[in-house]
Design a protein around this motif. Structure first.
Motif, PDB file in Angstrom:
ATOM      1  N   VAL A 118      15.653   7.757  17.185  1.00 38.52           N
ATOM      2  CA  VAL A 118      17.082   7.961  17.438  1.00 38.52           C
ATOM      3  C   VAL A 118      17.741   6.604  17.700  1.00 38.52           C
ATOM      4  N   LEU A 119      18.694   6.283  16.842  1.00 37.57           N
ATOM      5  CA  LEU A 119      19.468   5.044  16.970  1.00 37.57           C
ATOM      6  C   LEU A 119      20.941   5.407  17.083  1.00 37.57           C
ATOM      7  N   ALA A 120      21.649   4.785  18.014  1.00 34.18           N
ATOM      8  CA  ALA A 120      23.097   4.964  18.096  1.00 34.18           C
ATOM      9  C   ALA A 120      23.704   3.679  18.635  1.00 34.18           C
ATOM     10  N   TYR A 121      24.811   3.275  18.045  1.00 34.55           N
ATOM     11  CA  TYR A 121      25.533   2.117  18.574  1.00 34.55           C
ATOM     12  C   TYR A 121      27.023   2.318  18.337  1.00 34.55           C
ATOM     13  N   THR A 122      27.832   1.544  19.021  1.00 34.35           N
ATOM     14  CA  THR A 122      29.271   1.622  18.833  1.00 34.35           C
ATOM     15  C   THR A 122      29.810   0.243  18.511  1.00 34.35           C
ATOM     16  N   GLN A 123      30.940   0.235  17.797  1.00 31.64           N
ATOM     17  CA  GLN A 123      31.576  -1.008  17.414  1.00 31.64           C
ATOM     18  C   GLN A 123      33.090  -0.780  17.345  1.00 31.64           C
ATOM     19  N   PRO A 124      33.886  -1.840  17.407  1.00 30.40           N
ATOM     20  CA  PRO A 124      35.322  -1.659  17.238  1.00 30.40           C
ATOM     21  C   PRO A 124      35.630  -0.999  15.894  1.00 30.40           C
ATOM     22  N   LEU A 125      36.530  -0.045  15.909  1.00 23.92           N
ATOM     23  CA  LEU A 125      36.900   0.658  14.687  1.00 23.92           C
ATOM     24  C   LEU A 125      37.641  -0.291  13.751  1.00 23.92           C
ATOM     25  N   VAL A 126      37.227  -0.304  12.494  1.00 23.84           N
ATOM     26  CA  VAL A 126      37.882  -1.134  11.476  1.00 23.84           C
ATOM     27  C   VAL A 126      38.806  -0.239  10.665  1.00 23.84           C
ATOM     28  N   ALA A 127      40.097  -0.413  10.823  1.00 25.82           N
ATOM     29  CA  ALA A 127      41.082   0.440  10.168  1.00 25.82           C
ATOM     30  C   ALA A 127      41.616  -0.230   8.905  1.00 25.82           C
ATOM     31  N   ILE A 128      42.167   0.583   8.004  1.00 28.62           N
ATOM     32  CA  ILE A 128      42.862   0.056   6.835  1.00 28.62           C
ATOM     33  C   ILE A 128      44.074  -0.732   7.310  1.00 28.62           C
ATOM     34  N   SER A 129      44.296  -1.888   6.735  1.00 23.21           N
ATOM     35  CA  SER A 129      45.424  -2.716   7.155  1.00 23.21           C
ATOM     36  C   SER A 129      46.748  -2.024   6.836  1.00 23.21           C
ATOM     37  N   ALA A 130      47.785  -2.394   7.579  1.00 22.07           N
ATOM     38  CA  ALA A 130      49.112  -1.820   7.340  1.00 22.07           C
ATOM     39  C   ALA A 130      49.593  -2.130   5.928  1.00 22.07           C
ATOM     40  N   GLU A 131      49.308  -3.325   5.445  1.00 25.70           N
ATOM     41  CA  GLU A 131      49.726  -3.696   4.089  1.00 25.70           C
ATOM     42  C   GLU A 131      49.013  -2.836   3.049  1.00 25.70           C
ATOM     43  N   LYS A 132      47.706  -2.675   3.215  1.00 27.28           N
ATOM     44  CA  LYS A 132      46.937  -1.861   2.272  1.00 27.28           C
ATOM     45  C   LYS A 132      47.389  -0.412   2.327  1.00 27.28           C
ATOM     46  N   ARG A 133      47.666   0.086   3.511  1.00 27.18           N
ATOM     47  CA  ARG A 133      48.121   1.471   3.637  1.00 27.18           C
ATOM     48  C   ARG A 133      49.480   1.651   2.962  1.00 27.18           C
ATOM     49  N   HIS A 134      50.351   0.662   3.086  1.00 30.06           N
ATOM     50  CA  HIS A 134      51.682   0.748   2.481  1.00 30.06           C
ATOM     51  C   HIS A 134      51.608   0.743   0.954  1.00 30.06           C
ATOM     52  N   GLN A 135      50.732  -0.102   0.396  1.00 32.25           N
ATOM     53  CA  GLN A 135      50.672  -0.204  -1.061  1.00 32.25           C
ATOM     54  C   GLN A 135      49.728   0.808  -1.692  1.00 32.25           C
ATOM     55  N   GLY A 136      48.828   1.397  -0.900  1.00 31.05           N
ATOM     56  CA  GLY A 136      47.875   2.367  -1.436  1.00 31.05           C
ATOM     57  C   GLY A 136      46.621   1.694  -1.961  1.00 31.05           C
ATOM     58  N   LEU A 137      45.607   2.514  -2.210  1.00 34.70           N
ATOM     59  CA  LEU A 137      44.305   2.016  -2.634  1.00 34.70           C
ATOM     60  C   LEU A 137      44.149   2.087  -4.150  1.00 34.70           C
ATOM     61  N   ALA A 138      43.305   1.222  -4.653  1.00 33.16           N
ATOM     62  CA  ALA A 138      42.935   1.252  -6.069  1.00 33.16           C
ATOM     63  C   ALA A 138      41.530   1.834  -6.201  1.00 33.16           C
ATOM     64  N   CYS A 139      41.339   2.737  -7.176  1.00 31.90           N
ATOM     65  CA  CYS A 139      40.030   3.370  -7.388  1.00 31.90           C
ATOM     66  C   CYS A 139      39.664   3.303  -8.865  1.00 31.90           C
ATOM     67  N   VAL A 140      38.383   3.457  -9.116  1.00 31.64           N
ATOM     68  CA  VAL A 140      37.886   3.609 -10.484  1.00 31.64           C
ATOM     69  C   VAL A 140      37.031   4.867 -10.535  1.00 31.64           C
ATOM     70  N   THR A 141      36.832   5.403 -11.722  1.00 33.83           N
ATOM     71  CA  THR A 141      35.968   6.567 -11.892  1.00 33.83           C
ATOM     72  C   THR A 141      34.640   6.142 -12.504  1.00 33.83           C
ATOM     73  N   ALA A 142      33.601   6.916 -12.212  1.00 39.88           N
ATOM     74  CA  ALA A 142      32.272   6.641 -12.748  1.00 39.88           C
ATOM     75  C   ALA A 142      31.479   7.945 -12.787  1.00 39.88           C
ATOM     76  N   ARG A 143      30.442   7.961 -13.589  1.00 37.14           N
ATOM     77  CA  ARG A 143      29.559   9.120 -13.671  1.00 37.14           C
ATOM     78  C   ARG A 143      28.795   9.273 -12.362  1.00 37.14           C
ATOM     79  N   ASP A 144      28.715  10.499 -11.870  1.00 36.56           N
ATOM     80  CA  ASP A 144      27.956  10.788 -10.657  1.00 36.56           C
ATOM     81  C   ASP A 144      26.486  10.936 -11.027  1.00 36.56           C
ATOM     82  N   PHE A 145      25.711   9.892 -10.769  1.00 37.35           N
ATOM     83  CA  PHE A 145      24.302   9.846 -11.167  1.00 37.35           C
ATOM     84  C   PHE A 145      23.370  10.066  -9.972  1.00 37.35           C
ATOM     85  N   ARG A 146      23.913  10.481  -8.831  1.00 41.05           N
ATOM     86  CA  ARG A 146      23.109  10.603  -7.612  1.00 41.05           C
ATOM     87  C   ARG A 146      22.289  11.887  -7.623  1.00 41.05           C
ATOM     88  N   TRP A 147      21.444  12.055  -6.586  1.00 43.52           N
ATOM     89  CA  TRP A 147      20.633  13.260  -6.487  1.00 43.52           C
ATOM     90  C   TRP A 147      21.525  14.463  -6.195  1.00 43.52           C
TER      91      TRP A 147
END
Length: 293
Positions: A118-147
């Motif tokens: 059992v491992l557990a740790y905490t760290q400061p939360l890393v949030a999306i920047s205000a600038e990135k949230r305002h402009q939105g995210l960029a994504c790409v599509t790909a084949r789902d090759f996972r299990w």
């Protein structure tokens, strides 16, 4: 607050110390096989957010791998609160929790009667920047090759790592995965499509992980009068969507404004965060203030 990751408070098998000092044997099956599960629990204002849902999903993952839950629920909560208290100057945190099958001689078959790690740790939360949230995210599509057991939040994440790197290589924020012509999820997020004012997301099943925020957004939709449907989403519906959203513990809820290098949406809102996103994001911020323990 900034601090070296090595100094973060860490719990390992009954001992609380520094993350940089934590060590597990090389014969731990989490190290050898990725034979374990994990959760990431956000903390807002020093209060655990949707922790019951995270622990429910932890229980599902452990049962699916036939690992006995090492703690009762109240013991988990006591542990989380102790970790939060050890970062006294940090209001918003992320607790990372990992349970592996434990230490045993290397054998693919599941050994009996070994104690989970059992491992557990905490760290400061890393949030999306205000600038990135305002402009939105960029994504790409790909084949789902996972299990085909994506419903287990397993530490065996090589497929997700490879998928995320596909978007990183293109300067994008996330990879949306397609299996047999239908959307499953992102490499590290659930994906939502807005069409004609209604919010859509793929139904739960073995091919994808049902995020804790799926239930939360359904609650928001009921409060706000937004239609919400869980149904298969064809790849073609991504390219014609009014809006595309992502949810996860770290992203909360985020708008996707570019997909495969093309703007998302129509008309004046093409390539910009849309109105459904704005309503749900505001609801999320209200929930952060009202919920937690």
């Amino acid at each position: 607050m900034t601090m070296p990751w090595t100094d973060l408070p860490c719990y390992l098998n009954g001992h609380l110390g520094r993350l940089g000092d934590a060590k597990v044997p090389v014969m731990d099956r989490g190290f050898l096989f990725g034979d374990g599960v994990y959760e990431a629990i956000p903390v807002y204002g020093r209060r655990l957010f949707r922790v019951e849902a995270h622990l429910d999903r932890l229980s599902h993952s452990l049962r699916s791998l036939r690992i006995e839950d090492p703690y009762e629920r109240e013991a988990w909560l006591d542990l989380f609160h102790s970790l939060v208290a050890h970062l006294p100057e940090v209001e918003d945190q992320t607790i990372y929790l990992q349970v592996t099958r434990g230490v045993a001689p290397r054998d693919h078959a599941m050994p009996r009667d070994i104690e989970p790690t059992v491992l557990a740790y905490t760290q400061p939360l890393v949030a999306i920047s205000a600038e990135k949230r305002h402009q939105g995210l960029a994504c790409v599509t790909a084949r789902d090759f996972r299990w085909q057991r994506g419903d287990i939040k397993s530490t065996s994440l090589l497929g997700n790592v490879l998928a995320r790197q596909m978007s990183a290589d293109q300067g994008a924020d996330e990879t949306l995965l397609i299996r047999d012509g239908f959307l499953t999820e992102g490499s590290a997020s659930n994906v939502w499509v807005v069409r004609d004012g209604a919010l859509l997301t793929p139904p739960p099943g073995e091919l994808l992980l049902e995020g804790v925020r799926v239930g939360l957004l359904r609650e928001f939709c009921e409060e706000l009068g937004i239609a919400c449907n869980l149904r298969p989403i064809a790849e073609t519906e991504l390219t014609t969507a009014d809006e595309i959203l992502l949810t996860s513990a770290s992203k909360e809820i985020a708008a996707v404004t570019r997909l495969d290098h093309e703007p998302v949406g129509h008309g004046a809102l093409r390539g910009k965060p849309g109105p459904v996103y704005s309503k749900l994001y505001e609801a999320y911020q209200r929930a952060k203030l009202l919920q937690g323990r």
